[in-house]
Design a protein around this motif. Structure first.
Motif, PDB file in Angstrom:
ATOM      1  N   ILE B  45      -2.906  81.683  35.548  1.00 32.44           N
ATOM      2  CA  ILE B  45      -3.525  82.161  35.161  1.00 32.44           C
ATOM      3  C   ILE B  45      -4.959  81.509  34.669  1.00 32.44           C
ATOM      4  N   MET B  46      -5.889  81.784  35.321  1.00 38.92           N
ATOM      5  CA  MET B  46      -7.501  81.661  34.544  1.00 38.92           C
ATOM      6  C   MET B  46      -8.522  83.021  34.872  1.00 38.92           C
ATOM      7  N   LYS B  53      -6.295  88.015  29.757  1.00 38.55           N
ATOM      8  CA  LYS B  53      -4.833  87.033  29.990  1.00 38.55           C
ATOM      9  C   LYS B  53      -4.027  87.126  28.771  1.00 38.55           C
ATOM     10  N   SER B  54      -4.817  86.860  27.686  1.00 35.85           N
ATOM     11  CA  SER B  54      -3.767  87.377  26.400  1.00 35.85           C
ATOM     12  C   SER B  54      -2.691  88.478  26.693  1.00 35.85           C
ATOM     13  N   LEU B  57       0.097  88.945  29.305  1.00 39.25           N
ATOM     14  CA  LEU B  57       0.214  87.161  28.496  1.00 39.25           C
ATOM     15  C   LEU B  57       1.913  87.478  27.694  1.00 39.25           C
ATOM     16  N   ASP B 175       0.754  79.812  27.411  1.00 38.17           N
ATOM     17  CA  ASP B 175      -0.909  80.116  26.378  1.00 38.17           C
ATOM     18  C   ASP B 175      -1.423  78.707  26.480  1.00 38.17           C
ATOM     19  N   GLU B 176      -2.399  78.595  27.184  1.00 36.00           N
ATOM     20  CA  GLU B 176      -3.210  77.267  27.123  1.00 36.00           C
ATOM     21  C   GLU B 176      -2.641  75.672  26.207  1.00 36.00           C
ATOM     22  N   VAL B 207      -1.440  80.468  31.297  1.00 34.60           N
ATOM     23  CA  VAL B 207      -2.826  80.876  30.756  1.00 34.60           C
ATOM     24  C   VAL B 207      -3.901  79.321  30.902  1.00 34.60           C
ATOM     25  N   THR B 208      -4.987  79.311  31.824  1.00 34.90           N
ATOM     26  CA  THR B 208      -5.741  78.271  31.421  1.00 34.90           C
ATOM     27  C   THR B 208      -7.165  79.245  31.071  1.00 34.90           C
ATOM     28  N   HIS B 209      -8.083  77.700  30.696  1.00 34.37           N
ATOM     29  CA  HIS B 209      -9.737  77.927  30.860  1.00 34.37           C
ATOM     30  C   HIS B 209      -9.532  76.430  31.788  1.00 34.37           C
ATOM     31  N   HIS B 222      -7.148  84.693  39.623  1.00 34.98           N
ATOM     32  CA  HIS B 222      -8.643  84.714  38.183  1.00 34.98           C
ATOM     33  C   HIS B 222      -8.040  86.292  37.758  1.00 34.98           C
TER      34      HIS B 222
END
Lengths: 391, 235
Positions: B45-46, B53-54, B57, B175-176, B207-209, B222
């Motif tokens: 999920i970006m 996002k958080s 999650l 989470d990242e 979740v990532t950038h 997205h």
């Protein structure tokens, strides 16, 4: 349940291992609790030592007969005819007699005397007790520790060990001026640290003559056949009407005196300790709030992993209790090292100096330690509740 | 947003509404969010910061509840559970991998990994064996007694992954997970997540950038302003 205990144990362990991060504030919490424990232990040990000194002096088989309806020796007065009447009785009084069937009794008189040490401008008021020679045999647990007893009719003093230790002027053979005349110290006696050791003993007639108290008797001491025989004595003397007699066991007399003063000491000690405990409790609250703030991330991590609220609460609360336990232990140990056996003195029942030792006994330590633990338990509860809300 | 490959999704969100009260105002994060993820999927999920996002999650982890809507994971309605039930559910069904590892620094690697097992009725020996096994799986055999502070970022994240999978949950939430790592370490971690997805059939939501990290997933979503704006399958 086993899982909850395991969670609590591991969280508590993690909390304790993270203590170095909060070293200063955790130490201050423990030390403030130690201080409260020391203050309370100090007062309680004073009360306990005072009680022990007086209760140690009282024997259940020795009875004290006072006149004037008072329980205070200095306020008591037994008229000469009453004393003669009692001593002359041949009926069964429940009291021991010697081989000649005479009552084993001691007429006694307590005179407050000012004693000034060489080089001191202010004197101290002590109890000079005039007694018959039989008085020595009516004191349980009293032994001669130096010299010899006073001789009948002479101005000689038998000095309690506590007084002799504190006043070098009371060396055996020394002369000391009491009132208008000089007295010679004939010996020292030990009474197991009881209140007797704060007294000067002398021959009754010598005391009367030295202080112009001819014919005066405050109390009559006799030894009962058994503690229960006090009822027989009271019954036998009930026909004496010249003065209201108080017939009480020596143990009860001193217990009554010690109870009032010890209660007074506790009355000062508890409010002071509780007031300090409130302050220490606020300190504990602050410390544990800091602890929770410091461990917010760790609490959130384990809560995310699935650890329950109980573990978050209990581990924080246990940390508070353990810190207060450490404080209580430090306080108790310091109290014992500093106070136990400390020589103190106060004004006793006869308005004279009474010396005693502070006694940090098991119950004193337990009571003071429980107050310390209560501070941690109460002060740590709110932060523990806050901990379970951390995410 | 549905998973085209699975008619019975493992994660199924329908009509999710979520907002936060800030002072007197309520800021809406999700107004009507739908999402379905198949069991065994590896989903990335970006989205920009503040896209939700958080929050998403946290809801998938059962840390937060939606204000309205249906949140079902593995057949369990998380939106109907109280906090205690969600905590218990989390302990048995989900593992979480964090950006900054979130290890307890005063515990050893093995003790950190063992934490989720304390929630299960296992003996000390069973816990030790399972801990050693997963540390071996993530390439940290022999480092059981090492403290996290003496490890590199990549090694700490491996401990974090070992902790997330030691209780054998079906779902891994990340989470990242590579946000604090260099490229090489990040690639190692992502390869490991891929392995866990392929070989151990773990459902992974990450979740990532980082677009490179997202390429390891087999599905990329997205999220923007509380809505899934775009979806594409990774190559």
């Amino acid at each position: 349940m086993a899982s909850a205990i395991r969670q609590t144990l591991v969280m508590t362990r993690a909390n304790l291992l993270s203590l170095p991060r909060r070293q200063a504030i955790s130490l201050s919490m423990s030390l403030s609790i130690a201080l409260v424990v020391m203050v309370l232990a100090g007062f309680l040990s004073m009360a306990k030592g005072f009680e022990q000194a007086l209760r140690g002096a009282g024997s259940p088989t020795v009875t004290v007969i006072l006149g004037g309806g008072t329980y205070q020796e200095v306020g008591s007065d037994l008229p000469p005819n009453v004393v003669r009447s009692i001593l002359a009785r041949r009926s069964d009084l429940g009291v021991r007699r010697d081989a000649a069937s005479e009552l084993i009794a001691s007429r006694e008189l307590v005179v407050p005397v000012d004693v000034r040490q060489p080089g001191e401008s202010l004197g101290q008021t002590m109890a000079l007790r005039g007694m018959d020679l039989a008085g020595l045999s009516l004191r349980d647990g009293v032994t001669l520790s130096a010299g010899r007893p006073f001789a009948k009719g002479s101005r000689e003093l038998l000095v309690g060990d506590r007084l002799a230790r504190d006043f070098p002027a009371f060396g055996v053979g020394d002369k000391i001026r009491l009132g208008a005349v000089d007295w010679t110290v004939s010996g020292h006696f030990s009474a197991g640290g009881s209140a007797f050791e704060s007294e000067l003993w002398a021959d009754l007639d010598a005391v009367r003559a030295g202080f112009d108290r001819q014919g005066e008797v405050q109390t009559l001491r006799v030894r009962l056949d058994s503690p229960a025989a006090i009822a027989t004595l009271r019954d036998a003397l009930s026909d004496i009407t010249e003065t209201p007699l108080v017939i009480t066991s020596e143990a009860d007399l001193y217990a009554g005196q010690s109870g009032r003063t010890a209660d007074l000491i506790r009355l000062f000690g508890w409010p002071l300790a509780l007031l300090m405990a409130v302050g220490a409790g606020a300190g504990a609250l602050n410390t544990m709030m800091s602890s929770v703030a410091d461990r917010t991330a760790e609490i959130a991590i384990v809560r995310t992993l699935g650890f329950g609220r109980l573990a978050a609460f209990a581990s924080t609360w246990i940390e508070a209790v353990l810190l207060s336990l450490a404080g209580a232990a430090i306080g108790v140990a310091a109290s014992w090292a500093l106070f136990n056996g400390w020589q103190a003195s106060t004004v006793g029942a006869n308005n004279t100096r009474m010396m005693f030792q502070l006694a940090v006994t098991g119950d004193v330590m337990m009571t003071a330690a429980l107050l310390g633990l209560a501070i941690g338990a109460i002060g740590g509860a709110l932060p523990a509740i806050v901990a379970i809300r951390r995410r | 947003m549905t998973d085209r490959h699975d008619p019975a999704p493992y994660i199924d969100l329908k009509g999710i509404r979520k907002g936060y009260r800030i002072g007197t105002e309520t800021v809406s994060i999700f107004a009507d969010l739908d999402l379905a993820i198949a069991g065994g999927a590896f989903v990335a999920i970006m989205g920009p910061s503040g896209s939700g996002k958080s929050t998403l999650l946290n809801m998938l982890a059962g840390i937060e509840s939606p204000d309205a809507g249906q949140l079902m994971i593995g057949g369990n309605r998380l939106d109907r559970m109280g906090e205690a039930s969600r905590t218990a559910w989390r302990a048995h069904n989900m593992g979480m991998v964090f950006q900054f590892y979130n290890l307890l620094p005063m515990l050893t690697a093995a003790e950190n990994v063992e934490l989720p097992l304390l929630l299960k009725p296992l003996s000390g020996k069973e816990r030790r064996l399972r801990t050693e096994k997963v540390l071996d799986l993530v390439g940290l055999a022999g480092r059981e007694k090492q403290y996290p502070t003496r490890m590199s970022g990549g090694q700490q994240q491996r401990v974090g992954i070992a902790r997330a999978i030691v209780a054998d949950p079906g779902l891994l939430l990340c989470d990242e997970p590579t946000g604090d790592l260099d490229r090489k370490s990040a690639d190692d971690i992502l390869a490991m997540l891929g392995f866990l997805n392929r070989e151990l059939c773990k459902t992974i939501v990450m979740v990532t950038h980082d677009p490179q990290a997202a390429r390891h997933a087999n599905r990329v979503l997205h999220l923007d302003k509380g809505e899934f704006a775009e979806e594409r399958s990774a190559a």
